[in-house]
Write a protein that holds these residues in place. Structure first.
Motif, short mmCIF file in Angstrom:
data_model
loop_
_atom_site.label_atom_id
_atom_site.label_comp_id
_atom_site.label_asym_id
_atom_site.label_seq_id
_atom_site.Cartn_x
_atom_site.Cartn_y
_atom_site.Cartn_z
N ARG A 114 0.86 -1.17 0.00
CA ARG A 114 0.00 0.00 0.00
C ARG A 114 0.91 1.23 0.00
O ARG A 114 1.92 1.27 0.71
CB ARG A 114 -0.85 -0.02 1.26
N ILE A 115 0.54 2.21 -0.81
CA ILE A 115 1.30 3.45 -0.80
C ILE A 115 0.92 4.22 0.46
O ILE A 115 -0.26 4.32 0.80
CB ILE A 115 1.02 4.27 -2.06
N VAL A 116 1.90 4.71 1.19
CA VAL A 116 1.63 5.39 2.46
C VAL A 116 1.67 6.90 2.24
O VAL A 116 2.62 7.43 1.69
CB VAL A 116 2.69 4.98 3.50
N ARG A 117 0.59 7.53 2.64
CA ARG A 117 0.54 9.01 2.54
C ARG A 117 1.03 9.60 3.87
O ARG A 117 1.23 8.88 4.84
CB ARG A 117 -0.88 9.48 2.26
N ALA A 118 1.11 10.88 3.89
CA ALA A 118 1.66 11.55 5.07
C ALA A 118 0.88 11.23 6.35
O ALA A 118 1.47 10.84 7.36
CB ALA A 118 1.70 13.06 4.83
N GLU A 119 -0.44 11.34 6.28
CA GLU A 119 -1.22 11.22 7.51
C GLU A 119 -1.65 9.77 7.78
O GLU A 119 -2.71 9.48 8.30
CB GLU A 119 -2.45 12.15 7.47
N GLU A 120 -0.79 8.85 7.43
CA GLU A 120 -1.08 7.41 7.55
C GLU A 120 -1.24 6.99 9.01
O GLU A 120 -0.47 7.38 9.88
CB GLU A 120 0.09 6.65 6.93
N PRO A 121 -2.24 6.16 9.33
CA PRO A 121 -2.37 5.69 10.71
C PRO A 121 -1.22 4.74 11.06
O PRO A 121 -0.57 4.19 10.19
CB PRO A 121 -3.70 4.92 10.69
N GLU A 122 -1.02 4.58 12.33
CA GLU A 122 -0.01 3.65 12.83
C GLU A 122 -0.42 2.22 12.44
O GLU A 122 -1.57 1.98 12.09
CB GLU A 122 0.07 3.77 14.35
N PRO A 123 0.49 1.29 12.52
CA PRO A 123 0.12 -0.11 12.23
C PRO A 123 -1.03 -0.56 13.12
O PRO A 123 -1.31 0.05 14.14
CB PRO A 123 1.39 -0.88 12.55
N ALA A 124 -1.65 -1.66 12.70
CA ALA A 124 -2.80 -2.18 13.44
C ALA A 124 -2.47 -2.39 14.90
O ALA A 124 -1.34 -2.72 15.24
CB ALA A 124 -3.21 -3.51 12.82
N GLU A 125 -3.48 -2.19 15.75
CA GLU A 125 -3.24 -2.41 17.17
C GLU A 125 -3.41 -3.87 17.54
O GLU A 125 -2.85 -4.35 18.50
CB GLU A 125 -4.22 -1.58 18.00
N SER A 126 -4.26 -4.54 16.76
CA SER A 126 -4.50 -5.95 17.08
C SER A 126 -4.00 -6.80 15.92
O SER A 126 -3.65 -6.29 14.86
CB SER A 126 -5.99 -6.18 17.30
#
Ligand code: ADP
Ligand code: MG
Length: 677
Positions: A114-126
């Motif tokens: 997946r291309i990551v944009r600037a405001e990308e969320p952190e990796p999954a929590e679970s």
């Protein structure tokens, strides 16, 4: 999409919650590229340094991805032009995949990316769930849908029908998790969750789902039973004179266990609700004769019986028994087999349609459309696990006429503890033939290494020279009948060369049924001494003079199957031996398993030990119970829950009957269709 979801049993939003993950992926942490090792599956993020199209043997797109700690190659074989353009230098990419070693260091082949944009969320929590999916339905799509469903769950909780009932019955000293908590946990387990335990069904959350599913299962079967009780069948009086004549013709007297099982059948047949009875008895306990007496009762009342066997070989054998026992009483018995020539078949069909044939013995051929019964009122099914629920339903429908449905008697040698039967077969009544006919000597079981084969061949020669017969079984090694049949053919050639004085026959799955029949008949009539066979003889074959059985590669076979095979000997008055040949080295577990057979001849005990040694599964797999719909629960693994399952189901029926239908709908796929069986 609705169509594809339906294939997964998902019709409503709530069904998504009941679609449980097959496994989990850990995407909770971004791994530094420099720390990756071959074989690891990891989530990484980096910037594309270089992207090039390489055309060597195969066109591929290679990207170099770096994150400051190291670099890795991404390799794609299938890509669109726009994808290629998207992988421009400087693009930030997040990838998930298995690290392999490539020609120029580590690489990921076709990673999820997946291309990551600037405001990308952190990796999954679970942990990320992986769902069973179906063609055309992407894992991502399914995940997104389940996420939505979980979000809805917060606003509109599922009704937890069991919570109050389970609250008074703590599990292993602890309170049960609620349904919602268990579901949320299973769909989104925390990073450090014991996923092995979760997936194996040992975690409290999986057990919470399992108990709910088992309760739904039992309720559903109870409901089918209730439906069955509203159905009508022809009641038959207990043909006393005919039965007396039948018994007088037998070369033996019935065991007490056969008599009491039969008494239950007689009572069922005398009622105007259809019989739905499971007759369990270990191999050789004499189930067939009990079934034949039921057919006598139906025939005396002028009705037809269909006897269904899982293989042609067994159908032929049952035909021979029924013919031998019933023809002297004036009951017309005919076979209906897939292999019959067209003319024989046509006249058989005519006799079935005009009612001349009172008892029809056959295989699947019995529920083909061309088969029309004049007055079918009793269906006997042998070795039921080989027939699905649907097939039972079809045959039942065949007999349904003028509001009357046929009685059903189902025979099985699969040992089933009672609580389990009460759950797996809650729609059936249950009779057990718990003893073998007298005079049977327990089969002596010997475990022998392959190296001693020459001695064994000698021993077979001596054995056959005394006029007794033997089987030499070449078991299923490949999932291919062709290869197995070849192996059996080679074995026969080998033994024929070594034992010129022994008359050897061969049966395997690729032979035409008429050919098999010729060989079996020759073996039964003692024109052959030794029968080389594949596991086609596993079920039901009955030749009392055969007292030696050799099984090759026994270490590769299930204990239940070995027990069935062993049941082919020890059927007469002479002492019998079963030799289990193995290829060394034998693992400690394999040795222990084979020792179980040496130690006991009791099918129940074999099943129990098998379960302990191997864990649940094959002893009473879903295929065997015909209960394909169980998702989480496993009848044997979860056997300790069954008493609670039974209690809670009964309490629910008594106090909250309105909860029954929604519970069944929630967990049992295709509940509506099965309710009729
Ligand atoms: P299974 O329960 O494995 O299907 P069968 O019905 O094939 O067993 O019976 C095994 C053998 O035992 C058959 O040869 C049958 O005729 C014989 N048999 C059945 N009942 C008795 C009995 N009461 N006494 C002696 N032999 C019996
Ligand atoms: Mg049988």
């Amino acid at each position: 999409m609705a169509e594809r979801l339906t294939k997964l049993g998902v019709r409503r939003i709530g069904d998504l919650l009941c679609l449980l993950p097959q496994r989990y992926e850990d995407r909770t942490t971004l791994k530094p590229i420099g720390s990756l090792v071959v074989g690891e599956t990891a989530l990484i993020e980096g910037v594309i340094e270089l992207s090039e199209l390489v055309i060597r043997r195969r066109r591929s797109l290679l990207c170099r991805l770096a994150d400051g700690t190291g670099a890795i190659t991404l390799r794609f074989f299938h890509f669109t032009r726009s994808q290629q353009q998207g992988f421009a230098r400087g693009t930030r990419l997040r990838c998930y995949g298995e690290v392999r070693s490539g020609p120029a260091g580590l690489e990921l082949v076709h990673p999820e990316h997946r291309i990551v944009r600037a405001e990308e969320p952190e990796p999954a929590e679970s942990l990320t769930p992986v769902y069973p999916t179906t063609e055309g339905l992407h894992q991502q799509t399914l995940r997104r849908l389940v996420e939505h469903a979980l979000a809805l769950l917060e606003r509109e909780p599922l009704i937890d029908f069991l919570e109050p009932l389970l609250a008074t019955r703590p599990h292993a000293g602890k309170a049960w998790p609620t349904l919602a908590d268990a579901l949320v946990y299973l769909h989104t387990p925390p990073r450090d969750a014991a996923t092995d335990l979760l997936l194996a069904g040992g975690h409290p959350c999986s057990r919470r789902i399992a108990i709910e599913e088992l309760i739904a299962q039992r309720l559903s079967l109870r409901q089918s039973a209730a439906v069955a009780r509203t159905e009508r069948a022809h009641p038959f009086p207990a043909a006393v004179a005919e039965l007396a004549k039948f018994r007088a013709g037998l070369p033996f007297t019935l065991t007490a266990a056969q008599q009491s099982a039969f008494a239950e059948v007689v009572a069922d047949l005398a009622a105007s609700v259809p019989m739905n009875r499971l007759l369990q008895g270990d191999v050789g306990s004499g189930k067939t004769v009990v079934a034949a007496m039921a057919a006598v009762i139906a025939a005396a009342a002028g009705f037809q019986t269909a006897v269904m066997a899982p293989t042609e070989l067994l159908a032929e054998q049952h035909f021979a028994s029924f013919d031998r026992w019933l023809t002297p009483l004036g009951v017309v018995v005919i076979p209906l087999l897939g292999s019959q020539p067209a003319r024989t078949r046509a006249s058989a069909l005519a006799a079935i349609a005009d009612g001349t044939a009172a008892v029809v013995v056959g295989t699947h051929a019995l529920f083909q459309e061309s088969v029309e019964f004049a007055k079918l009122a009793l269906v006997i099914v042998d070795e039921q696990h080989r027939f699905g629920v649907e097939q039972r339903l079809k045959l039942k429908q065949k007999g349904a006429q003028r509001e009357r449905v046929p009685h059903q008697l189902i025979m099985t040698a699969t040992p089933i503890p009672r609580t389990l039967a009460m759950t797996a077969y809650a729609d059936l009544d249950y009779s057990v033939i718990g003893e073998l006919p007298p005079g049977r000597q327990p089969v002596k079981t010997v475990v022998l290494a392959e190296q001693r084969r020459a001695e064994l061949v000698e021993r077979v020669a001596v054995h056959c020279a005394t006029g007794q017969q033997a089987y030499w079984v070449c078991p299923l090694i490949e999932e291919s009948e062709l290869i197995d049949s070849q192996a059996a053919t080679e074995l026969e050639a080998e033994l024929a060369a070594a034992l010129p004085q022994v008359r050897i026959g061969l049966v395997h799955g690729r032979m035409k049924s008429a050919e098999k029949d010729v060989v079996m008949r020759a073996f039964k009539s003692r024109a052959l001494d030794l029968l080389v066979a594949t596991t086609v003889i596993e079920v039901g074959v009955d030749v009392p003079n055969a007292t030696l059985m050799v099984v090759e590669n026994a270490e590769r076979m299930g204990l239940a199957q070995l027990h069935q095979l062993r049941g082919r000997v020890g059927r007469g008055h002479q002492a019998s031996t079963c030799v289990l040949l193995y290829k060394p080295p034998l693992s400690p577990l394999a040795r222990e398993r084979l020792n179980v057979l040496r130690a006991t001849n009791d099918g129940f005990e074999v099943a129990q030990k098998d379960l302990e040694l191997r864990g649940p599964g094959e002893v009473l797999g879903t295929r065997q119970t015909g209960i394909e719909q169980l998702r989480v629960a496993d009848l044997l693994r979860d056997a300790d829950l069954l008493p609670t399952v039974i209690e809670v189901s009964e309490q629910l029926l008594a106090t909250q009957p309105q909860a029954v239908a929604p519970l069944i709908r929630r967990w049992i796929r295709g509940a509506a269709e099965y309710a009729q069986v």
